[in-house]
Design an enzyme around this catalytic site. Structure first.
Site, PDB file in Angstrom:
ATOM      1  N   ASP A 229      44.743   6.776  29.996  1.00 34.17           N
ATOM      2  CA  ASP A 229      46.124   7.246  29.880  1.00 34.17           C
ATOM      3  C   ASP A 229      46.901   6.144  29.173  1.00 34.17           C
ATOM      4  O   ASP A 229      47.382   5.207  29.782  1.00 34.17           O
ATOM      5  CB  ASP A 229      46.684   7.481  31.288  1.00 34.17           C
ATOM      6  CG  ASP A 229      48.144   7.912  31.260  1.00 34.17           C
ATOM      7  OD1 ASP A 229      48.704   8.070  30.152  1.00 34.17           O
ATOM      8  OD2 ASP A 229      48.719   8.087  32.346  1.00 34.17           O
ATOM      9  N   ASP A 372      56.280  21.362  33.685  1.00 29.95           N
ATOM     10  CA  ASP A 372      55.652  20.062  33.923  1.00 29.95           C
ATOM     11  C   ASP A 372      55.785  19.681  35.409  1.00 29.95           C
ATOM     12  O   ASP A 372      56.219  20.497  36.238  1.00 29.95           O
ATOM     13  CB  ASP A 372      56.300  19.031  32.982  1.00 29.95           C
ATOM     14  CG  ASP A 372      55.354  17.914  32.599  1.00 29.95           C
ATOM     15  OD1 ASP A 372      54.573  17.483  33.461  1.00 29.95           O
ATOM     16  OD2 ASP A 372      55.393  17.459  31.443  1.00 29.95           O
ATOM     17  N   ASP A 485      46.682  17.621  33.391  1.00 28.57           N
ATOM     18  CA  ASP A 485      47.069  16.371  32.732  1.00 28.57           C
ATOM     19  C   ASP A 485      46.504  15.222  33.570  1.00 28.57           C
ATOM     20  O   ASP A 485      45.982  15.444  34.666  1.00 28.57           O
ATOM     21  CB  ASP A 485      48.606  16.333  32.698  1.00 28.57           C
ATOM     22  CG  ASP A 485      49.146  15.308  31.721  1.00 28.57           C
ATOM     23  OD1 ASP A 485      48.352  14.605  31.079  1.00 28.57           O
ATOM     24  OD2 ASP A 485      50.383  15.213  31.600  1.00 28.57           O
ATOM     25  N   ARG A 544      44.025  17.055  28.956  1.00 27.49           N
ATOM     26  CA  ARG A 544      44.269  15.878  28.124  1.00 27.49           C
ATOM     27  C   ARG A 544      42.993  15.048  27.975  1.00 27.49           C
ATOM     28  O   ARG A 544      42.697  14.542  26.907  1.00 27.49           O
ATOM     29  CB  ARG A 544      45.380  15.013  28.720  1.00 27.49           C
ATOM     30  CG  ARG A 544      45.842  13.938  27.759  1.00 27.49           C
ATOM     31  CD  ARG A 544      47.101  13.248  28.218  1.00 27.49           C
ATOM     32  NE  ARG A 544      46.852  12.394  29.366  1.00 27.49           N
ATOM     33  CZ  ARG A 544      47.799  11.702  30.002  1.00 27.49           C
ATOM     34  NH1 ARG A 544      49.055  11.792  29.600  1.00 27.49           N
ATOM     35  NH2 ARG A 544      47.512  10.960  31.041  1.00 27.49           N
ATOM     36  N   ASP A 560      50.233  11.865  24.566  1.00 26.21           N
ATOM     37  CA  ASP A 560      51.640  11.478  24.492  1.00 26.21           C
ATOM     38  C   ASP A 560      51.970  10.778  23.182  1.00 26.21           C
ATOM     39  O   ASP A 560      52.100   9.561  23.116  1.00 26.21           O
ATOM     40  CB  ASP A 560      51.984  10.591  25.690  1.00 26.21           C
ATOM     41  CG  ASP A 560      51.775  11.348  26.996  1.00 26.21           C
ATOM     42  OD1 ASP A 560      51.654  12.589  26.941  1.00 26.21           O
ATOM     43  OD2 ASP A 560      51.712  10.700  28.052  1.00 26.21           O
ATOM     44  N   HIS A 618      56.655  20.056  22.801  1.00 25.21           N
ATOM     45  CA  HIS A 618      56.769  19.367  24.094  1.00 25.21           C
ATOM     46  C   HIS A 618      57.682  18.164  23.901  1.00 25.21           C
ATOM     47  O   HIS A 618      57.839  17.665  22.784  1.00 25.21           O
ATOM     48  CB  HIS A 618      55.367  18.935  24.551  1.00 25.21           C
ATOM     49  CG  HIS A 618      55.327  18.385  25.941  1.00 25.21           C
ATOM     50  ND1 HIS A 618      56.195  18.778  26.930  1.00 25.21           N
ATOM     51  CD2 HIS A 618      54.502  17.463  26.513  1.00 25.21           C
ATOM     52  CE1 HIS A 618      55.904  18.124  28.039  1.00 25.21           C
ATOM     53  NE2 HIS A 618      54.879  17.321  27.814  1.00 25.21           N
TER      54      HIS A 618
END
Lengths: 886, 530
Positions: A229, A372, A485, A544, A560, A618
């Site tokens: 991440d 979300d 996610d 993701r 992201d 997004h």
């Protein structure tokens, strides 16, 4: 301490391999060849297995002959045991072995000392393994300072040689920042090199925010595959991102090949370009000493060497080969290919309603609105915030009334809270990942302290899937889908924001399974969606994190990103790279996740995103609102037009996804895939093909007034879909652009079906008629396909309920022919219009229906653009028919 | 194949209870009926081409402007008209025809989609009328209230204006008064000063005489103490018994040193001792209090400590503000408390002067002082009054400078505050001042913006208020609030939301935005149906 233990291996320089094949240990069954390798430095023996696989592939497996305990072999990624084909030894001497690989004079040459493998075709070397002597295999050993070492050191003489391998710092325990990896098994890494003579272009090994063509990594970090991440990732950097597919594709005008390194541990890939340094070792193989060569080196922290060599020879063959191993793209429901509106977060039910109405007020189509993490009660997934979303079913029903859908997020970190049912059940069933001491592993994530379900456990996955049942997941309905996610997994207080490597998944360390975790999360979730509909409805799950095989479970996005032109630009190579390794359903956050896009960037991103497979806007919670109508009427109109172009082309996207699902061919393709002989296409990453018939060149520069597009194909023609203008292939063309659209070309020789009646959601367009866009090639002919089914169930597969037709135009005759005579489906859709580019004016157009009746069609001909429009053939889209122009 | 030959439809318009058939193609509004004549070829409304009439609504788009397909979804830019008898007629985009979603309340948009639509026009009409009626009532009453507000505001404004004028007049007088009093004060202060100086000087002289007297007494006492044998002479040896008088501080007072102190004499009598006394008086320890401990060096400590504190304080403060924003304020508070606490605790004790206090002023001097003090008080009072008046004038002028609307109808909101309590917060709107938010269950207030400007649309900027530059958001902008004003009888905050991070929206009703009701028809029941 170094960032990664694995990189210690990089200290090993090319040279003579210490490994020697023991030819007298050769065992050959019908489909399996095995023999032992010995490391002459430490006398540790390895077991080499070779398999010939159906479809022109070779599998090479290397493991310890007698490991102290089993080493991890990646399960659940291969579809099944690959089908093997017979192997035979065609020649053997004291230092080599030649094995026939069948087919076109393909052989595998095994040299014993030093050990190396060469795959040759005729007199040409296609690929060599360990030719640079970088095979390394850190065998399991016992720590010397423990009593158990003394006991097991009696096992054999191999331990004497171990003394050379003095314990080095980091071998048994490593510290990264404040995190300590206890490494109970000591060093276990593996490595192997591959040389690709004649190859200058290699691709794949996503996910990296980097160029399509992989770069030489000499003097920089290798490409890293370790699902992480990453906060605000950097562009043009080999650093690891959210997902990992250890598949590398090589391409030259001669051949396309693939290397699939099946290992789920942290992996690094070094790439260097060289010139061939063969010659003396293989006397009977001719190699031009001038030839370029690419050397690839794979290193993984644990597990075994298990490599699938896909020998092509064409790009389509490699895709087929890889699909036969790991499966194809799941076939999404049509609506998932339409436009998605997302934001962190839509605040409450009222907000959802207002945004939904906003789309109708501004006459902009959309299919999905997304929620979300803030939608859940205190980030307890599978729940709803009682004050913001008190009536989720009411909200879902409201969307259903508009034939629209919703996606809610369900992340794999579970709030540790004894008042939370999901947590209590996972704990009581003992389904959490364990820490090295055997307790439940806990880390910080969105809800605060959280546990991580062990998705590698099939029982856990079954339980997880059951939680999506309508009677379990309160407030859910059939038009609600799921987004996974943070499934790298993200652990805010873990090393590199992920799980400790010594955490335990049953008997395996997290180190062994890390890159596989995200795949399992998406798999279990998709299974849940299938089960809640009793196997009827196709699921849609976005993830993701991903791994090889993730294509079977849904869509992937590039994580992201940021509202910057560079991020818009990089979205193209990032999705192309994923497509090459099986994951077709890819997209980037339209507008960019972090930061606030300018109106121009946002419009350009919509225009680009409309032509990428997964099309979702997004935004980060800290950014100003950016629904399409918030940038003034002009920009609203531009965004509306971009989204409408997407909806009109949905039949084409749908057919391509059907094709991807059936055959494994990517939806979004680099130009070289369709023009493999055209060297000029090999590095192109600012334009691409959708299928083989649409060429798209997004505008990714601020203030651009034109782009230079390369139109491939000598003797071919391309038609600008906006202006109908015709251009010759095999040229670079400067195309002036305004803000109103991006350059898109239809290939001469293709027929594309569109639905030009764009409505507020794709479901509303299900029964609408088609318009056929026939772009004649230089030979005056064209071909295309039309695929129709119910757009959302498995009936196409289970009951053969679909329409698949071949549309072809040649000799002034356009006809529709059934490609699947054993299928059945009735559609209300019909053919409303046929537009033919590049034709001439006929004197008559006659429609012949299946029942033999003939009728004259009216037509119009625009002589300046040579566009012929046939008015309202009116035939059903599933029927046989012919139109003859005279 | 789906060819819809639904060329013409009968549209029933219910008016005054009598059904009237008006024949026209589906989706065509009455106003355009004349362009669609069955007997003639149809010309696209943009005039671009003419087609046979049977191609109107034949589900194929022939006209670029979409006018040949008013009743089908064939044209991308077409629109469909629904009569919606009982409610309001409307146009919808052609793409909403037969899309399975009921858009027209009379269900006419879904004639071939299988969607089950119910005619809801009557119900909608009824509801709308109710709403309109209610709205009309509110508007009416609100508008009346608004008139009052305007009147009050105008009155208030005039009052304030004239008040300012009056005050400015008064201020002039005050100015003069202050100047006059200043002169009086200065005149009175001169003799006061002189008298005080005189008094002080006399006191100083007196003090010196007393001090001399005391010194002499001490000298005599010392002489007696030193003169151990009481022979009327202080000898060298007698002096030597006082080691503290040692001039070179080596701990012993030698004979020579003692002799030196005594001016070379072996012994001194009382009169000669007068010359010795100045050399020894500072060091001399009286025998009667010899054991008393010498005062320690405390004063430097007392002085030093606060200085050190002041010096070191900025550093920790800086560190804190850089590292932890949150704690910053608390830490500051502590420091402030310390500062306040220290002086009271550590104030050095006043050194007592042995001398007696200054004697009171004599009557004359005191009279001068009293006179001057009175002049000062009078002056200060006048000056204060002037300042206050200045403030008042400034405040009124500031108020008068605000844009309170075209008719000053928003004046009444000035210096008022309105609150709304939600599940988590108490929101507070103080028009023309600021918007804030406070957690319901404790916690500090957050500024959501201070008055910026009117920011409604061009035709009526008074529909929106913008409050800007509130407390900054983490990684984001400063908080700001838009206040949306709608007509209402009461002045209340009706809702708040945060549509975008740190951008708040507040709904606020006030009679001040109520428009004059378009009072044409006393019964709104009829014209809605048309």
């Amino acid at each position: 301490c170094d960032m990664s233990e694995v990189l210690r291996q990089r200290e090993l320089k090319p040279g003579q391999s210490p490994y020697r094949a023991l030819l007298d240990t050769l065992e050959l069954s019908n489909s399996r060849l095995s023999l032992q390798l010995i490391n002459d430095n430490n006398k540790v023996r390895l077991l080499l297995e070779l398999y010939r696989l159906q479809g022109n592939m070779t599998r090479v497996k290397i493991n310890e002959l007698k490991p102290l305990k089993p080493r991890y072999e990646v399960p659940d990624v291969l579809l099944s045991h690959p089908i093997t084909e017979a192997l035979s030894v065609v020649a053997q001497d004291e230092n080599s072995l030649v094995v026939s690989l069948g087919g076109k004079d393909q052989r595998l040459i095994l040299s014993a000392q030093p050990f190396r493998l060469d795959i040759v075709e005729g007199s040409q070397v296609l690929m060599s393994l360990n030719s640079r002597g970088l095979l390394a295999f850190e065998h399991l050993r016992t720590r010397k300072d423990t009593i158990s070492h003394k006991i097991s050191s009696t096992v054999g003489s191999m331990w004497d040689s171990l003394k050379k391998d003095d314990d080095k710092p980091g071998m048994w325990e490593e510290t990264f920042k404040s995190h300590t990896d206890s490494k109970p098994n000591g060093p276990t890494s593996i490595s192997l090199d591959f040389s690709l003579p004649g190859v200058e272009h290699v691709y794949g090994i996503p996910e990296h925010a980097d160029t399509l063509k992989l770069k030489n990594t000499d003097g920089s970090d290798p490409y890293r595959l370790y699902n992480l991440d990453v906060f605000q990732y950097e562009l043009h950097n080999p650093m690891a991102l959210y997902g990992a597919v250890p598949v590398l594709i090589s391409h030259s005008t001669d051949r396309t090949m693939g290397i699939f390194w099946l290992n789920a541990a942290e992996t690094w890939v070094d790439i260097s370009s060289n010139t061939t340094m063969f010659g003396k070792i293989l006397d009977f193989v001719q190699v031009s000493s001038e030839a370029p060569q690419t050397d690839v080196r794979w290193m993984s922290e644990s597990g075994i060497i298990d490599v699938f060599i896909m020998l092509g020879p064409k790009p389509a063959d490699v895709f087929t080969q890889y699909a036969s191993l790991t499966g194809t793209q799941s076939f999404p429901p049509l609506s998932a290919l339409a436009y998605h509106q997302c934001r962190w977060n839509y605040n409450d039910q009222e907000d959802v309603k207002t945004v939904d109405q906003g789309f109708d007020e501004h006459d902009i189509p959309y299919d999905f609105i997304w929620l979300d993490i803030e939608h859940a009660d205190g980030k307890r997934y599978f729940t709803w915030d009682p004050s913001k979303f008190p009536q989720p079913k009411e909200m879902l029903q409201g969307l259903m009334d508009k034939r629209r859908k919703l996606v809610a997020i369900v992340d794999p970190h579970i709030k540790v809270d004894s008042g939370y049912k999901i947590h209590n059940e996972i704990r009581s069933k003992n389904f959490y990942v364990k820490n090295k001491d055997g307790g439940d592993y806990e880390g910080w994530c969105w809800p605060g302290n959280a546990g991580y379900p062990d998705f590698t456990n099939p029982e856990m996955r079954t339980w997880w899937a059951s939680q999506f049942a309508y009677d379990q997941y309160e407030g859910s309905m059939e038009n609600q889908y799921i987004w996974n996610d943070m499934n790298e997994p993200s652990v805010f207080n873990g090393p590199e924001v992920t799980m400790h490597k010594d955490a335990l998944h049953g008997v395996w360390e997290h180190r062994d399974v890390h890159n596989l975790y995200g795949l399992y999360v998406q798999k279990a979730t998709a299974d849940g969606l299938i089960q809640r509909s009793e196997g009827v409805q196709r699921p849609f799950v976005l993830t993701r994190a991903f791994f090889a095989g993730s294509q079977r479970y849904g869509a992937v996005w590039t994580g992201d990103n940021a509202a910057e032109w560079g991020h818009l630009k990089i979205s193209i190579p990032m999705c192309l790279s994923l497509g090459l390794v099986g994951i077709s359903f890819c997209g980037a956050d339209v507008g960019g996740f972090f930061k606030h896009p300018s109106a121009e960037l946002l419009v350009r991103w919509y225009q680009a995103g409309a032509y990428q497979p997964f099309f979702r806007a997004h935004a980060h919670i800290d950014t100003p609102r950016r629904e399409p109508w918030l940038f003034g009427p002009e920009n609203t109109a531009l965004i509306r037009e971009a989204i409408r172009q997407r909806y009109a082309l949905l039949p084409y996207w749908y057919q391509l996804f059907y094709n991807a699902h059936r055959t494994g061919q990517p939806v979004m393709r680099p130009l070289w895939v369709e023009y493999p002989d055209d060297f000029a296409t090999f590095s192109i990453e600012d334009e691409y093909l959708i299928g083989k018939d649409l060429l798209v060149h997004p505008v990714t520069d601020e203030g651009a007034t034109g782009v230079t597009a390369y139109l491939p194909g000598k003797g071919e023609v391309w038609y600008d879909v906006h202006t109908f203008q015709k251009h010759d292939g095999d040229q670079s063309l400067y195309i002036p652009v305004t803000m109103s659209s991006i350059p898109v070309f239809q290939r001469g020789g293709s027929i594309i079906c569109r639905k030009d009646r764009v409505r507020r959601s794709s479901s509303c367009m299900e029964n609408d008629p088609y318009t056929l866009y026939v772009a004649l090639g230089s030979q005056g002919s064209a071909e295309g396909e039309l695929y129709i089914d119910d757009f959302h169930t498995f009936s196409f597969e289970e009951a053969k309920q679909f329409v698949h037709r071949r549309l072809s135009f040649s000799a002034n005759t356009l006809s529709s022919r059934n490609l699947a005579p054993d299928s059945q489906f009735s559609t209300a859709s019909w053919i409303e219009k046929i537009v033919i580019f590049g034709g001439s004016q006929p004197s008559s157009a006659t429609l012949k229906s299946a029942d033999g009746t003939e009728s004259a069609l009216e037509f119009e001909f625009d002589s300046t653009l040579a566009v012929l429009t046939l008015r309202k053939p009116g035939v059903n889209a599933a029927a046989d028919w012919t139109i003859v122009l005279r | 194949m789906t060819c819809l030959h639904l060329l013409l439809t009968l549209v029933f318009a219910v008016s005054l209870g009598t059904p009237v058939e008006i024949q026209r193609p589906r989706g065509v509004p009455l106003t355009k009926k004349q362009f669609y004549e069955e007997s003639k070829p149809f010309t696209c409304l943009d005039g671009s081409r003419t087609i046979p009439f049977d191609r109107v609504n034949d589900d194929y788009c022939d006209c670029k402007d979409g006018s040949d397909e008013p009743g089908t979804a064939a044209c991308p830019n077409g629109s469909f008209h629904c009569t919606n008898a009982g409610y309001r007629p409307m146009f919808i985009p052609s793409s909403r025809i037969n899309d399975g979603i009921c858009d027209c309340c009379d269900t006419t948009d879904e004639y071939n989609s299988g969607a089950k639509c119910e005619n809801t026009c009557k119900e909608l009409g009824r509801k709308e009328r109710e709403v309109l009626q209610k709205m009309a009532e509110i508007t009416k009453e609100g508008f009346l209230l608004k008139q009052q507000l305007i009147e009050e505001a105008k009155k208030g404004q005039q009052e304030k204006q004239s008040k300012v004028t009056d005050m400015q007049e008064n201020k002039k007088q005050l100015d003069e008064k202050v100047e006059a009093l200043r002169t009086v004060k200065e005149t009175a202060e001169q003799p006061e000063k002189e008298a005080k100086e005189r008094h002080l000087k006399a006191w100083e002289e007196q003090k010196a005489a007393i001090r001399l007297e005391k010194d002499k007494a001490k000298m005599a006492e010392t002489f007696l103490e030193l003169d151990d044998n009481a022979d009327g002479f202080v000898s060298v040896s007698e002096l030597q018994s006082h080691a503290e008088l040692d001039p070179d501080a080596d701990g012993t007072l030698t004979e020579i040193e003692a002799q030196g102190l005594m001016g070379g004499a072996e012994q001194v009598d009382t009169s000669t001792f007068e010359s010795v006394w100045p050399k020894i008086k500072d060091k001399y320890h009286s025998e009667s209090q010899a054991e008393e401990p010498a005062p320690v060096e405390t004063p430097p400590d007392e002085v030093k400590e606060p200085v050190v504190d002041n010096d070191s304080e900025p550093y920790p403060e800086d560190d804190i503000s850089e590292e932890e924003d949150e704690d910053d304020e608390d830490e500051d508070d502590y420091h402030e408390d310390d500062d306040k606490a220290q002086p009271t605790i550590k104030t050095p004790e006043k050194t007592h002067e042995d001398e007696e206090a200054m004697p009171p002023y004599d009557a004359d001097t005191q009279a001068l002082i009293d006179a001057a003090q009175k002049a000062r008080d009078d002056f200060e009072e006048a000056e204060k009054a002037l300042r206050e008046m200045d403030d008042q004038i400034r405040n009124i002028e500031k108020e008068l400078s605000f844009d309170f609307g075209p008719d000053a109808e928003f004046t009444y909101l000035y210096s008022q505050c309105y609150e709304l309590t939600t599940s988590e917060y108490i929101y507070r709107l103080c028009p023309f001042n600021r918007v804030s938010q406070k957690p319901k269950y404790g916690g500090s207030e957050t500024n959501l913006g201070t008055w910026g400007s009117w920011s409604g649309p061009e035709n009526n900027k008074y529909l929106l208020m913008k409050y800007e530059q509130g407390t900054g958001c983490w990684q984001g902008p400063n908080r700001s609030t838009t206040v949306k004003l709608t007509c209402g009888k009461e002045t209340v905050v009706t809702s708040t939301s945060e549509p975008s991070r740190c951008e708040y929206l507040m709904e606020f009703t006030t009679p001040a935005v109520c428009q004059e009701p378009a009072n044409i028809d006393p019964s709104p029941h009829d014209h809605v149906e048309l």
